[in-house]
Scaffold this motif. Structure first.
Motif, short mmCIF file in Angstrom:
data_model
loop_
_atom_site.label_atom_id
_atom_site.label_comp_id
_atom_site.label_asym_id
_atom_site.label_seq_id
_atom_site.Cartn_x
_atom_site.Cartn_y
_atom_site.Cartn_z
N ALA A 1 0.83 -1.20 0.00
CA ALA A 1 0.00 0.00 0.00
C ALA A 1 0.87 1.25 0.00
O ALA A 1 0.54 2.25 -0.66
CB ALA A 1 -0.92 -0.01 1.22
N LEU A 2 1.98 1.21 0.74
CA LEU A 2 2.89 2.36 0.76
C LEU A 2 3.47 2.61 -0.63
O LEU A 2 3.55 3.75 -1.08
CB LEU A 2 4.02 2.12 1.76
CG LEU A 2 5.13 3.18 1.75
CD1 LEU A 2 4.59 4.54 2.18
CD2 LEU A 2 6.29 2.76 2.65
N GLU A 3 3.86 1.55 -1.29
CA GLU A 3 4.44 1.72 -2.63
C GLU A 3 3.42 2.27 -3.61
O GLU A 3 3.77 3.04 -4.51
CB GLU A 3 5.03 0.40 -3.10
CG GLU A 3 6.24 -0.03 -2.28
CD GLU A 3 6.86 -1.34 -2.72
OE1 GLU A 3 6.48 -1.84 -3.80
OE2 GLU A 3 7.72 -1.87 -2.00
N GLU A 4 2.14 1.89 -3.43
CA GLU A 4 1.09 2.45 -4.28
C GLU A 4 0.93 3.94 -3.98
O GLU A 4 0.78 4.75 -4.90
CB GLU A 4 -0.22 1.71 -4.03
CG GLU A 4 -1.38 2.21 -4.88
CD GLU A 4 -1.13 2.06 -6.38
OE1 GLU A 4 -1.61 2.92 -7.15
OE2 GLU A 4 -0.43 1.09 -6.79
N ARG A 5 0.98 4.30 -2.71
CA ARG A 5 0.89 5.71 -2.34
C ARG A 5 2.08 6.49 -2.88
O ARG A 5 1.94 7.62 -3.35
CB ARG A 5 0.83 5.84 -0.82
CG ARG A 5 0.55 7.28 -0.35
CD ARG A 5 0.45 7.34 1.16
NE ARG A 5 1.76 7.41 1.78
CZ ARG A 5 1.96 7.42 3.10
NH1 ARG A 5 0.91 7.32 3.92
NH2 ARG A 5 3.17 7.49 3.60
#
Length: 487
Positions: free
Chosen positions: A16-20
């Protein structure tokens, strides 16, 4: 990424962090559109920027350059994932910097260590964390490299550097046993703490067989010290970490041989960490640049609290203060270490005496070393304020560039620790690495535009993308309008 995901952490949190982060990059327009025309010389590619070193300084500069539309190539002789000292020669348990510092995040929250840590381990784990574990920092940098798509060429060792009068810098680079010549318009040395030299070896070690001693920066297996009576020369951070590692590896005893009668207690360098100095060191008068850096050097940085306790908790660790080493003699399979307090009979010595600017230790700089202007040629301190480290520092221009009489020398930029006197500690240490990277990247963009000004003016003149197509208005009958207004 939701607060619940932050609290829980785990693989899903990192995804999710990498998507953000990808969305943040889109929002910021990163990487910016390329705008420099590719060039060739002698039918070979000339890179815009080559960075020597892919540690945290090189990676931060890669992000900063990408923000201004420049795509650098990073060369590092280390294997992938082992750039810098973190997983090789560093021996501290944790970083010395506070965990809250954003380091190379370049102002992007989702690129920070904090975001990376919380995404995997949760918010409670972050709150409980004291300082960042050293090897975890290396894991973060490996992730940083991946998510920013840095163009790193591992196993590439720079053998020679030759600036040319036409503004191109030639590099001989060894990879897979073959040496080839690379070309770049700007070369950046992001080569770390020992960037222009190497380990400081005291004169008293001359002639002592290498099997009896090592420098704290050497790669070595500390398990080989098990059962030995060991001496550590020095009392800084690396001395404590080396001593602790030896004790944890089974050393029979460790004697710290400390010249001072009292360990320094206050880290004066922390008192200089304000934005005014971070951004303003270069603008200070020479007298003040020297005075600040010399004061910090003279006061010395104390070893970290945790590193010192890591040693003192061992009953077989001995802090010998007021024991300046005066000579070392091999006697059979022992070392007789003469100090100002007497003779220590030891099996092995660890020398933790820091690093020096010493061009002779870096043969790849042989072509430029005689021409680099040093601070010793620029400034003479008052009696009592002499400082060998500062005198040997390069006198750098406003964009970290070397200065001197060799044509093309100013196309080489010193973005490593020896830049500290000219620019402050913005080219290697965690606290201000983003500030230094941004300053250099924006400056390089300015230089490229200046150097190619005719080309860019021609592009400006030929720019023909219409903003209007002529249908947006109807021309008035001015005569009729004026008669209308007169009625």
């Amino acid at each position: 990424m939701s607060l619940n995901a932050l609290v829980r952490g785990g693989p899903a949190g990192l995804a999710a962090l990498e998507e953000r982060l990808r969305d943040d990059f889109v929002t910021l327009g990163w990487p910016a559109k390329a705008w420099i025309t590719p060039t060739q010389r002698q039918a070979a590619t000339v890179h815009d920027v080559i960075v020597v070193g892919a540690g945290q300084a090189g990676l931060a500069l890669h992000v900063a350059l990408s923000q201004v539309g420049i795509r650098p190539v990073l060369l590092d002789k280390s294997p992938r994932g082992f750039e810098g000292p973190w997983a090789t020669t560093a021996r501290m348990e944790t970083l010395r910097s506070p965990k809250e510092l954003t380091g190379p995040a370049m102002g992007i929250p989702s690129l920070s260590f904090r975001a990376w840590f919380i995404a995997q381990f949760g918010l409670d784990a972050w709150s409980a964390l004291d300082k960042i574990p050293r090897l975890q920092w290396m894991d973060y940098l490996r992730w940083y490299r991946r998510v920013t798509a840095a163009d790193v060429r591992n196993g590439h060792e720079v053998m020679a550097i030759r600036p040319q009068a036409d503004g191109v810098v030639e590099l001989d680079v060894k990879a897979e046993g073959e040496v080839t010549t690379w070309q770049t318009r700007r070369l950046v040395l992001a080569t770390g703490r020992d960037g222009l030299g190497g380990a400081t070896i005291p004169a008293f070690m001359q002639g002592v067989d290498r099997k009896f001693w090592a420098h704290s920066s050497d790669e070595m297996d500390y398990a080989t010290l098990a059962g030995k009576h060991l001496g550590v020369v020095g009392a800084g951070a690396s001395a404590m970490d080396s001593a602790a590692t030896a004790l944890e590896s089974g050393a029979a005893s460790v004697d710290l041989l400390v010249r001072r009668s009292q360990l320094p207690l206050i880290n004066k360098s922390k008192g200089s960490g304000v934005p005014g100095l971070t951004h303003g060191q270069y603008l200070l008068p020479d007298e003040w640049k020297w005075r600040i850096r010399h004061y910090i050097n003279a006061q010395q940085v104390p070893p970290p609290h945790g590193s010192t306790l890591r040693v003192s908790r061992h009953d077989n660790a001995f802090f010998n203060l007021g024991c300046a080493v005066q000579g070392v003699e091999q006697v059979g399979d022992k070392l007789h270490v003469q100090t100002s307090a007497g003779v220590f009979v030891l099996d092995f010595l660890l020398i933790s005496t820091g690093f020096a600017i010493d061009w002779s230790l870096r043969p790849e700089f042989a072509d430029i070393a005689p021409h680099v202007k040093l601070w010793s040629q620029r400034f003479a301190p008052e009696a009592g304020d002499e400082d060998a480290e500062l005198s040997a520092s390069p006198d750098l221009g406003p964009l970290f560039e070397f200065q001197g009489g060799l044509p093309g020398l100013d196309h080489i930029h010193c973005f490593c620790y020896p830049a500290a006197l000219s620019h402050g500690t913005v080219s290697g240490d965690i606290p201000a690495i983003s500030d230094g990277a941004r300053k250099l990247a924006q400056g390089l963009a300015s230089l490229f535009y200046r150097d190619d000004i005719e080309q860019h003016f021609a592009k400006l003149q030929s720019y023909a993308e219409p903003e209007l197509d002529g249908t947006e208005w109807t021309a008035a009958d001015s005569a009729a309008r004026m008669r209308q207004l007169q009625q």
